[in-house]
Scaffold this motif. Structure first.
Motif, PDB file in Angstrom:
ATOM      1  N   LYS A 168       0.837  -1.207   0.000  1.00  0.00           N
ATOM      2  CA  LYS A 168       0.000   0.000   0.000  1.00  0.00           C
ATOM      3  C   LYS A 168       0.873   1.259   0.000  1.00  0.00           C
ATOM      4  CE  LYS A 168      -4.300  -1.277   2.367  1.00  0.00           C
ATOM      5  NZ  LYS A 168      -5.031  -1.079   3.621  1.00  0.00           N
ATOM      6  N   ILE A 171       2.133   1.869  -3.488  1.00  0.00           N
ATOM      7  CA  ILE A 171       1.083   2.387  -4.368  1.00  0.00           C
ATOM      8  C   ILE A 171       0.695   3.823  -3.989  1.00  0.00           C
ATOM      9  CG2 ILE A 171      -1.354   2.104  -5.015  1.00  0.00           C
ATOM     10  CD1 ILE A 171      -0.854  -0.957  -4.755  1.00  0.00           C
ATOM     11  N   ALA A 172       0.548   4.067  -2.699  1.00  0.00           N
ATOM     12  CA  ALA A 172       0.022   5.365  -2.273  1.00  0.00           C
ATOM     13  C   ALA A 172       1.076   6.453  -2.202  1.00  0.00           C
ATOM     14  CB  ALA A 172      -0.635   5.217  -0.903  1.00  0.00           C
ATOM     15  N   ILE A 173       2.292   6.084  -1.854  1.00  0.00           N
ATOM     16  CA  ILE A 173       3.285   7.133  -1.594  1.00  0.00           C
ATOM     17  C   ILE A 173       4.448   7.129  -2.597  1.00  0.00           C
ATOM     18  CG2 ILE A 173       4.845   8.111   0.142  1.00  0.00           C
ATOM     19  CD1 ILE A 173       3.000   6.787   2.282  1.00  0.00           C
ATOM     20  N   PRO A 176       3.419   7.565  -6.836  1.00  0.00           N
ATOM     21  CA  PRO A 176       3.080   8.935  -7.247  1.00  0.00           C
ATOM     22  C   PRO A 176       4.274   9.888  -7.179  1.00  0.00           C
ATOM     23  CG  PRO A 176       1.437   8.091  -5.730  1.00  0.00           C
ATOM     24  CD  PRO A 176       2.567   7.109  -5.724  1.00  0.00           C
ATOM     25  N   GLU A 256      -3.985   4.880 -11.119  1.00  0.00           N
ATOM     26  CA  GLU A 256      -5.061   5.511 -10.337  1.00  0.00           C
ATOM     27  C   GLU A 256      -6.192   4.511 -10.072  1.00  0.00           C
ATOM     28  OE1 GLU A 256      -5.745   8.673  -9.009  1.00  0.00           O
ATOM     29  OE2 GLU A 256      -3.573   8.752  -9.138  1.00  0.00           O
ATOM     30  N   LYS A 259      -5.131   1.843  -7.654  1.00  0.00           N
ATOM     31  CA  LYS A 259      -5.113   2.364  -6.287  1.00  0.00           C
ATOM     32  C   LYS A 259      -6.511   2.292  -5.703  1.00  0.00           C
ATOM     33  CE  LYS A 259      -1.762   5.856  -7.163  1.00  0.00           C
ATOM     34  NZ  LYS A 259      -1.784   7.265  -7.485  1.00  0.00           N
ATOM     35  N   GLN A 260      -7.489   2.683  -6.556  1.00  0.00           N
ATOM     36  CA  GLN A 260      -8.887   2.659  -6.097  1.00  0.00           C
ATOM     37  C   GLN A 260      -9.303   1.225  -5.763  1.00  0.00           C
ATOM     38  OE1 GLN A 260     -11.173   4.513  -9.164  1.00  0.00           O
ATOM     39  NE2 GLN A 260     -10.603   6.575  -8.512  1.00  0.00           N
ATOM     40  N   THR A 263      -7.457  -0.222  -2.600  1.00  0.00           N
ATOM     41  CA  THR A 263      -7.989   0.266  -1.321  1.00  0.00           C
ATOM     42  C   THR A 263      -9.386  -0.304  -1.092  1.00  0.00           C
ATOM     43  OG1 THR A 263      -8.498   2.268  -2.515  1.00  0.00           O
ATOM     44  CG2 THR A 263      -6.729   2.411  -0.922  1.00  0.00           C
ATOM     45  N   ALA A 264     -10.135  -0.502  -2.187  1.00  0.00           N
ATOM     46  CA  ALA A 264     -11.478  -1.077  -2.048  1.00  0.00           C
ATOM     47  C   ALA A 264     -11.395  -2.531  -1.566  1.00  0.00           C
ATOM     48  CB  ALA A 264     -12.209  -1.011  -3.388  1.00  0.00           C
ATOM     49  N   GLU A 266      -8.797  -3.949   0.063  1.00  0.00           N
ATOM     50  CA  GLU A 266      -8.166  -4.140   1.362  1.00  0.00           C
ATOM     51  C   GLU A 266      -8.938  -3.422   2.480  1.00  0.00           C
ATOM     52  OE1 GLU A 266      -3.771  -4.678  -0.555  1.00  0.00           O
ATOM     53  OE2 GLU A 266      -3.981  -3.524   1.277  1.00  0.00           O
TER      54      GLU A 266
END
Lengths: 266, 191
Positions: A168, A171-173, A176, A256, A259-260, A263-264, A266
């Motif tokens: 995560k 992907i999130a930090i 990007p 993008e 990522k959506q 997060t959905a 997990e």
């Protein structure tokens, strides 16, 4: 909106560009007439005729395939190795220090020098793979390193406190943060790999390569062929660049979406 | 187990921020860490969160605790929307619907799809609060959670925090004694 696709819209959009190209073609034609020797400067019309003649032969496509595959392979290897080395260097100071002189040397070394050196070690047909790789890899390494360095420390602290999983966090930090630097390196590297790859082929003269055709054209003073092959290289390079940038843009969008989804899930 | 700071000192260069700090944060209670600006409240909570090591002294009772936090600067993923930001730190059991419900309670509605970069400071603060409340936690640390909120919103957020943190250990950094009163908090004064 409709106007953009109409004749008026088309002329408004591309009019000046078409005029500019026409201007340079005309100047080229006039110059060739003025010089009067096809060996010194072939006329654009003659080059076009030669090019059409080339396109019709199977050998032309085989030559393009031969060079393209190797140059693209070198480019892809550079993306992979450059990124992996940057990640390793980011996580380990000794690795970073170990890699630094190597990268500096590769960056500072003239392409011709390492091509001639490489000729001693590897087969001529694989020279363009190495040249393309060595041209792009340091660029990818340096930009990905910068992107990793620019990662927001405060977000990483947040991830640490919340005990966010590694995937995560990437992907999130990290992605990007690195992606703009990576795209910038790719857009520069994609042009460089063709220049270096073809230069390597001209020096190594592997059979069935674009470099060999260029060398022959130069050797036998076939100026029309020389121009025609140069145009071919430019066209392939542009097509490759557009394709790569299009894929990167898709990846950006896909990233993008992923990522959506991630997060959905997990 | 209570969280205890024992003889904690911290300095940055020549500047001594914390000097021999002793403090107890009661387990299962809301604890308000108070003190004047620049006295080292954020440094103290950063040490509790494990983001900084003290130069001397120790933190007891923190080991093995799952911590969630609201940081002074929110620390949201800017190009993500509020739901995704909250989802990032939550367990699988926390559905998007639950997140939307919680955000709605704090007045973040009709903006679920907008990246938080487009949010006002107060909205971002509330997203960060919901994130800290919905993530699994044994210890919740809120560094000035009411900053940028008007009085009415602040009361709403205080009520929300009280409901969501019942029985949990909470450390809230604040300047305002009235906040501590509203939260029925154990007061820990610095300086």
């Amino acid at each position: 909106m409709k106007d953009k696709y109409g004749l008026k819209g088309f002329l408004k959009h591309y009019g000046f560009k078409i005029l500019a190209v026409c201007f340079w073609l005309l100047l080229w034609e006039l110059l060739s007439i003025w010089i009067g020797h096809e060996i010194l400067l072939a006329a654009p019309t003659a080059v076009l005729v030669t090019l059409i003649g080339l396109v019709g032969s199977l050998d032309f496509w085989q030559t393009i395939l031969f060079s393209s595959l190797r140059i693209i392979l070198g480019f892809l290897l550079a993306l992979f190795v450059g990124s992996i080395l940057a990640i390793c260097a980011h996580n380990s100071r000794p690795i970073k220090e170990l890699i630094a002189p190597l990268m500096k040397t590769i960056q500072a070394m003239p392409v011709a020098s390492f091509i001639i050196l490489a000729l001693i070690w590897i087969k001529a047909k694989n020279l363009s793979v190495l040249a393309s790789f060595l041209m792009v890899m340091p660029l990818i390494y340096s930009n990905v390193s910068q992107g990793l360095k620019a990662t927001d420390e405060k977000l990483l602290q947040m991830a640490k406190v919340f005990q966010i999983s590694r995937s995560k966090k990437i992907i999130a930090i990290y992605i990007p943060s690195v992606l703009p630097y990576f795209i910038s390196a790719v857009s520069v590297g994609v042009g460089l790999c063709w220049k270096a790859g073809i230069a390597a082929e001209v020096i190594g003269i592997p059979t069935g390569s674009i470099g060999e055709k260029l060398y022959e054209a130069k050797l036998y003073l076939m100026t029309k062929e020389l121009f025609a092959w140069t145009i071919v290289i430019i066209i392939i390079s542009i097509i490759f660049e557009k394709a790569v940038m299009m894929m990167l843009q898709l990846f950006k969008k896909d990233n993008e979406t992923q990522k959506q989804r991630k997060t959905a899930e997990e | 187990m209570d969280i205890k700071l024992k003889h904690v000192s911290k300095q940055f260069g020549q500047k001594i921020v914390l000097k021999d700090l002793n403090a107890i944060f009661l387990e299962g209670r809301v604890n308000c860490l108070m003190g004047a600006s620049g006295i080292g409240k954020t440094t103290a909570v950063n040490i509790i969160m494990g983001l900084m090591e003290p130069d001397s002294g120790e933190v007891l009772g923190r080991q093995g605790k799952q911590i969630t936090a609201v940081f002074q600067e929110d620390r949201l993923i800017e190009h993500w929307n509020a739901v995704k930001n909250v989802k990032l730190v939550c367990d699988k059991g926390v559905s998007e619907d639950i997140i939307k419900q919680e955000l709605t309670i704090l007045g973040i509605k009709d903006s679920f799809d907008k990246p938080v970069i487009n949010f006002s400071g107060g909205m971002r603060r509330r997203v960060a609060i919901v994130r800290a409340m919905l993530a699994k936690s044994d210890l919740i640390i809120l560094d000035e959670p009411f900053r940028g909120l008007d009085e009415a919103l602040k009361m709403q957020v205080i009520e929300y925090i009280k409901q969501r943190t019942e029985g949990k250990t909470v450390i809230i950094v604040t300047h305002d004694k009235e906040d501590a009163v509203q939260l029925n908090a154990n007061l820990v004064m610095l300086g």
